[in-house]
Write a protein that holds these residues in place. Structure first.
Motif, PDB file in Angstrom:
ATOM      1  N   VAL A 111       0.852  -1.196   0.000  1.00 63.32           N
ATOM      2  CA  VAL A 111       0.000   0.000   0.000  1.00 63.32           C
ATOM      3  C   VAL A 111       0.885   1.241   0.000  1.00 63.32           C
ATOM      4  N   HIS A 112       0.546   2.204  -0.839  1.00 59.75           N
ATOM      5  CA  HIS A 112       1.316   3.443  -0.928  1.00 59.75           C
ATOM      6  C   HIS A 112       0.781   4.455   0.089  1.00 59.75           C
ATOM      7  N   GLY A 113       0.986   4.119   1.346  1.00 62.19           N
ATOM      8  CA  GLY A 113       0.514   4.947   2.444  1.00 62.19           C
ATOM      9  C   GLY A 113       0.951   4.348   3.762  1.00 62.19           C
ATOM     10  N   THR A 114       0.415   4.854   4.856  1.00 66.91           N
ATOM     11  CA  THR A 114       0.803   4.374   6.178  1.00 66.91           C
ATOM     12  C   THR A 114      -0.053   3.185   6.606  1.00 66.91           C
ATOM     13  N   VAL A 115       0.611   2.204   7.218  1.00 63.86           N
ATOM     14  CA  VAL A 115      -0.052   0.984   7.674  1.00 63.86           C
ATOM     15  C   VAL A 115       0.337   0.757   9.131  1.00 63.86           C
ATOM     16  N   THR A 116      -0.626   0.474   9.986  1.00 64.21           N
ATOM     17  CA  THR A 116      -0.352   0.300  11.408  1.00 64.21           C
ATOM     18  C   THR A 116       0.295  -1.055  11.668  1.00 64.21           C
ATOM     19  N   GLU A 117       0.770  -1.239  12.906  1.00 64.47           N
ATOM     20  CA  GLU A 117       1.369  -2.513  13.282  1.00 64.47           C
ATOM     21  C   GLU A 117       0.351  -3.645  13.224  1.00 64.47           C
TER      22      GLU A 117
END
Length: 399
Positions: free
Chosen positions: A148-154
């Protein structure tokens, strides 16, 4: 000395053996015992289990000497398949690989929407299609990883995708509910770094990969492991401010690095100065060949700002290897030397700086290899691939 119950020790030994079989390609039982330090009885039991599970196969090695031909062990690359997915802004790339990470097929689906539900249905459709194609193998699809071209949580929840304007999307659970398989959700830059370490830079346990396409993402490998930070957001160096009160960024700040050194910014600036729409990489190559003065000025500025950001992250991380993933830099033969010439600080320290061979393929290759590593449950994965075997993805103008 590792201690524990028998089942735990057996599991550790199994993982270790699989790693070594993959690393060596073809290896005998005797050689396995020699390099691992495990006795022949342990090797025999483990190998018997792996053969029964069809994860490895036996091959008699050809040789001209008298005596018995040695029986070699290798991973059964056809036992199952990994599916890597690059969920980008304008298209989704699906790459299916065997268990040794070699791509078998690639499909690119154009996107004309940012609607989450529509894209979810599209992902599910193609995942099911790939599942159906792999039913004849022992394990089918062994894992799916989506970049994904974005932020991903743990917890693998999508926190924010700027280009699609998605917030807090649980794509993992939504796909599992509809397709019956739970994918791994990862930041694309992290997968790029993982691909570089697994396929190309086995020697480097401390590696940074800087992707420069629609924005700037940083994938970080520390001691051979992906570093994702406390909440999973490590590596968002594209939003490091390098020009106070500079160009506005969609993150809400001004003067972010990716507003000066991403390829999308480069194309935008060049288009505005030339008053030309739809500049593509073919145009860039022509301008390079013609030594176009306006292009040269833009490229010099691009490299200068890129060098500023690189100096910052080198001082922050002290990496062994820095890989730059950029089509622009790959096309410009002198770019790497210019960048190195700008990194002259006596404080900065790194061993090697180079341009990625993977290009746009990096995300899906990292995704496939991570799916393989997770399926085999091994501590490290070392694969190899020839450049001609890489999926040849068309590089779009990154705007």
């Amino acid at each position: 000395m590792v201690t524990g119950d028998a089942s735990y020790i057996k599991k550790i030994n199994r993982s270790f053996l699989i790693s070594k079989i993959i690393e060596h390609g073809f290896i005998s039982r005797a050689e396995l015992s020699k390099i691992t330090g495990l006795n022949k009885a342990t090797i025999s039991v483990q190998v018997a289990d792996l053969l029964n599970e069809e994860l490895i196969i036996e091959t008699q090695q050809e040789h001209n000497n008298l005596g018995r031909r040695p029986i070699m062990l290798s991973l059964n690359r056809k036992a199952g398949y990994a599916l890597g997915i690059d969920l980008d802004y304008k298209h989704i790339t699906f790459t299916l690989s065997d268990l040794l990470g070699s791509p078998l097929s690639t499909e690119i689906v154009d996107l004309n929407t940012s609607d989450y539900d529509e894209i979810l249905e599209l992902l599910v459709k193609y995942i099911k299609d790939f599942q159906d194609k792999c039913t004849d193998s022992r394990y089918g699809i062994v894992g799916i990883v989506i970049g994904v071209h974005g932020t991903v949580t743990e917890d693998e929840v999508i926190k924010f995708v700027p280009r699609h304007n998605w917030h807090n999307k649980d794509l993992k659970s939504d796909i599992e509910a509809k397709a019956g398989i739970s994918p791994y959700i990862k930041n694309n830059a992290n997968l790029c770094a993982f691909a570089e370490q697994v396929y190309k830079h086995h020697h480097s346990e401390n590696l940074l990969c800087v992707s420069l396409y629609s924005g700037i993402g940083l994938g970080i490998m520390i001691n051979g492991e992906l570093y994702e930070g406390y909440h999973g957001f490590a590596g968002e160096m594209g939003h490091m401010i390098i020009v106070p009160n500079g160009r506005p960024c969609n993150c809400g700040n001004k003067g972010c690095w990716e507003q000066y050194s991403s390829e999308s910014t480069f194309f935008k600036q060049l288009s505005e100065k030339q008053n030309i729409d739809d500049i593509d990489y073919t145009d860039i190559q022509k301008r390079l060949n013609d030594k176009d003065s306006t292009f040269s000025e833009e490229m010099e500025e691009f490299i200068n700002y890129l060098s500023i950001g690189l100096n910052n992250i080198i001082n922050l991380h002290n990496p062994a290897t820095i890989v730059l993933n950029s089509e622009l830099l790959k096309m410009n033969e002198g770019a790497l030397d210019e960048i190195k010439g700008n990194l002259t600080s006596s404080v900065s320290s790194f061993e090697e700086l180079l341009i990625s061979d993977f290009g746009k393929e990096a995300t899906v290759m990292g995704a496939c290899s991570l799916a393989i590593k997770n399926f085999l449950n091994i501590p490290e994965l070392k694969l190899s691939i020839d450049d001609q075997d890489l999926p040849k993805l068309t590089v779009d103008v990154p705007v």
